[in-house]
Structures are given as C-alpha cells and as structure tokens.
Enzyme design. Structure first.
Site, PDB file in Angstrom:
ATOM      1  N   ASP A 246      11.065 -38.780  37.057  1.00 16.69           N
ATOM      2  CA  ASP A 246       9.784 -38.091  37.242  1.00 16.69           C
ATOM      3  C   ASP A 246       9.545 -37.784  38.708  1.00 16.69           C
ATOM      4  OD1 ASP A 246       9.588 -39.796  34.634  1.00 16.69           O
ATOM      5  OD2 ASP A 246       8.158 -38.142  34.486  1.00 16.69           O
TER       6      ASP A 246
HETATM    7  C1  LIG Z   1      13.346 -34.612  32.084  1.00 18.24           C
HETATM    8  S1  LIG Z   1      12.116 -35.561  32.791  1.00 18.24           S
HETATM    9  C2  LIG Z   1      11.703 -36.627  31.528  1.00 18.24           C
HETATM   10  C3  LIG Z   1      11.026 -37.859  32.029  1.00 18.24           C
HETATM   11  O1  LIG Z   1       9.619 -37.784  31.707  1.00 18.24           O
HETATM   12  C4  LIG Z   1       9.341 -38.860  30.836  1.00 18.24           C
HETATM   13  O2  LIG Z   1       8.048 -39.364  31.015  1.00 18.24           O
HETATM   14  P1  LIG Z   1       6.864 -38.866  30.031  1.00 18.24           P
HETATM   15  O3  LIG Z   1       7.440 -38.810  28.647  1.00 18.24           O
HETATM   16  O4  LIG Z   1       5.795 -39.926  30.214  1.00 18.24           O
HETATM   17  O5  LIG Z   1       6.440 -37.520  30.572  1.00 18.24           O
HETATM   18  C5  LIG Z   1      10.376 -39.901  31.193  1.00 18.24           C
HETATM   19  O6  LIG Z   1      10.065 -40.589  32.372  1.00 18.24           O
HETATM   20  C6  LIG Z   1      11.587 -39.052  31.319  1.00 18.24           C
HETATM   21  O7  LIG Z   1      12.667 -39.604  32.000  1.00 18.24           O
END
Ligand SMILES: CSC[C@H]1O[C@H](OP(=O)(O)O)[C@H](O)[C@@H]1O
Length: 352
Positions: A246
């Site tokens: 992220d």
């Molecule tokens: C391709 S970035 C995806 C990244 O985002 C996810 O977090 P969230 O589902 O809370 O937006 C997760 O950290 C992933 O690695």
C-alpha cells in the site's frame, strides 16, 4: 478474461461491489466524487491502485458533467475534490501521488494562455483515463519481472509453490494484478505447481477475493487460515512469498495488509524468499522509512461480525489495524514495472 473491479466507458463508471463477493457479483454506479469517496471508505472497492483509479475516475465523471467560468475555478474545484478523496483511506499512497500529479498538471495548464477552460477540463479527464491502461501495462511488467526473478533463484526446473496474502489481483487494480500478476505470469509459463492464499482476516480478501480470482482463472490454489503459515512452511516446499503493498518507503520498508509482517518473519526463519510486488505509484519517495506511514484502524465490527452474524463476545475490546509495516531487512526484492530491486537500491531509482 480476468475479472474487472472497474468498468468505465463514455464517462460512465461502475465498480464491482467487493463487500458482496464471492456470493453476489454486482456492479454499482459511481456518479461523482462523493460516491467514489464512500465506495473507497466502505471498501466496496479496495487495493492501493484501484483506490487511486476509482477515486480519480469519480472526479473525471463529475468533471465531465460540469462547466466552469475560469481555469482558476476549475483548478480550485479539482484541488478540493482530490484533497477530499485522499481522506477516504490514509495508508495507501497511490491516491496521494495521483493527486500531486493532477494538481501540478492543473497549475501548468492554468498558466498556459493558449489552453481554454474546456481544453483544461478535457485534459484532466484524458490524463485520468490513461491511468487504467497504464496500470494494466505496469502489472504485466511486474508479473514478468517477478516470475523471472523468482525462477532465477530456484533449483527446480518444474513447477514451484508460492504463498500470497490478501488480494492483489484484478480486484485490487485495473487488471492482472501485482503479486497476483506475478502468480499469473508463473502460471502462464507453466512454472506454478500451486499457490497458497491466506484467508486474510478480518475482511477476508484472500478467502473472498483471491480465491475467487484463482478459481475463476483455473489456477491451482489452496486456501489456508492466516495462522497456518508457519506450519505450511515447515511441512511443504514454498519457494517464495509474494505480497502487494500500500505504501513503500524510500528505504524499502513496506506497509501492507495486516499479517504481512509476521509472514515475513516466518519466511526469514524458514529461508523462504519474500517479495513485495508494487508499481512505482505505490512507492512514496517522500518518506525515508516505514515508521512515518500512517496505519489505518478500522471498525471493530469488521472483526466481531461476519455478515449479520456476531462471532466475538459482546463487550470485548478490539484492535483492528488494517495494515502493518514489514522492515526492508526482511524483504528479498521489490518487484516493480521497471524491474526487481533490493530495498537498498530503491532510493537510487529516484536519482536517475
Ligand atoms: C495491489 S495493492 C493491494 C493491497 O491493498 C490491500 O489492502 P486493502 O484490501 O485494505 O485495500 C492489501 O494491503 C493489498 O496488498
């Protein structure tokens, strides 16, 4: 055809409501920035690249239907809207970087007397629309670089087993995915024996989203509970862990879904390579290390309920950080669209 989290055509935007997956596949309209902010904040769409793309497209849709008296009015409007979108979720950097780029574009165009208000508005919309295609191109490059680097470090000539966490596929991006893009590339090269995916409590991105993508693409995969990672590595040959990001700090420290850090620690203990797959749109050159990254804390309801069913004792207090930070020393390589870098090589990429 991989799954599509985002559908955008002729200034009309829909997103797949990921809160309903895997049982219900339903697209919802995003008509303006308010809709975009709400969908991101509620995690109807999630994933660092997808957050930035949907946020910016929600602005493009709102811009298309509005007219402005002057370029200053237009610049003030987009600045306010973009700064509002950044507040939807604090940890992923992609929305912030997109905001910086669009505001500097706006400053450039507003100073150019040959550019009309309409030219400026349409230039914003065109720039935002290009994010979709660029993300997919970046992800395919990430997939191929990652697959090559992982395979260059394994002795077997056959298929390998890898582990991934959370969801980093077509449901977190404009398509193909980052860490899941690496897995797709390994699979298309017939070098993937099996991918293990963690369920990724409490939102269950792994069980609900990654498993959904892998079954949809007919990729050999096994779901495990988050607490099984150490047992998996001690009983099966796992050649690499590949996760998303992220926000990557300049020294390579990486904020990613909660649970990533402990997987990195277990991987170190078992001598398993640990990769972060992320486009440069997820790398924050403005922060020197991970301790500067703001970690979002979400509602305890996400932990104490599954759907309408309460699964934790009434009255128990909860701690629900959505991310943790994996120190660079635990990361073998950072897989980007420009190649694979050791954490200490990252800073040099910004001095080229
Ligand atoms: C391709 S970035 C995806 C990244 O985002 C996810 O977090 P969230 O589902 O809370 O937006 C997760 O950290 C992933 O690695």
């Amino acid at each position: 055809m991989t799954l599509q989290a985002i559908k955008y055509q002729n200034n009309i935007l829909h997103i797949l409501d990921q809160l309903l997956l895997p049982t219900v596949s339903q697209y919802i309209p995003i008509k303006d920035v308010n809709d975009g902010w709400n969908a991101i904040n509620k995690m109807q769409v999630r994933g660092a690249p997808a957050i930035a793309i949907v946020g910016c497209l929600s602005l493009a849709v709102e811009l298309y239907n509005k007219s402005f008296d002057s370029k200053n009015d237009l610049l003030e409007f987009i600045t306010n809207k973009l700064n509002y979108l950044i507040t939807s979720r604090p940890t992923a950097v992609n929305m912030k970087l997109a905001t910086d780029d669009l505001i500097s574009l706006g400053n450039e165009l507003s100073k150019d007397s040959s550019v009309t208000v309409l030219d400026m508005k349409m230039s914003f919309i065109a720039t935002i629309e290009k994010m979709l295609e660029k993300d997919i191109t970046d992800n395919k490059a990430i997939g191929d670089y990652g697959s090559k680097d992982i395979l260059s470090n394994v002795s077997s000539k056959g298929g390998i087993c890898v582990l991934t966490h959370c969801n980093t596929g077509s449901l977190a991006t404009a398509g193909y995915g980052t860490a899941l893009g690496v897995i797709r590339s390994l699979n298309s090269e017939n070098r993937l024996e099996r991918v293990y995916c963690t369920e990724t409590r409490p939102y269950n991105q792994g069980a609900r989203l990654t498993a959904y993508e892998l079954v949809h693409d007919n990729i050999p995969a096994t779901l495990i509970v988050d607490s099984m990672v150490a047992a998996l590595m001690s009983s099966k040959k796992i050649s690499a862990v590949v996760v998303g990001a992220d926000r990557v700090a300049l020294n390579g420290d990486t904020a990613n879904k909660i649970g990533t850090y402990q997987i990195a620690v277990v991987a170190k203990y078992h001598g398993v390579a640990f990769y972060v797959a992320a486009p440069f749109t997820s790398i924050d050159k403005n922060i020197p290390s991970g301790n500067k990254i703001v970690i979002e804390e979400r509602s305890e309801k996400e932990m104490t309920y599954i759907g309408e069913c309460r699964i934790a004792a009434d009255g128990i207090s909860c701690w629900n950080p959505a991310f943790d930070v994996t120190p660079a020393e635990l990361i073998t390589g950072i897989i980007t669209e420009r190649g694979v870098f050791k954490p200490k090589e990252l800073e040099g990429q910004f001095k080229l």
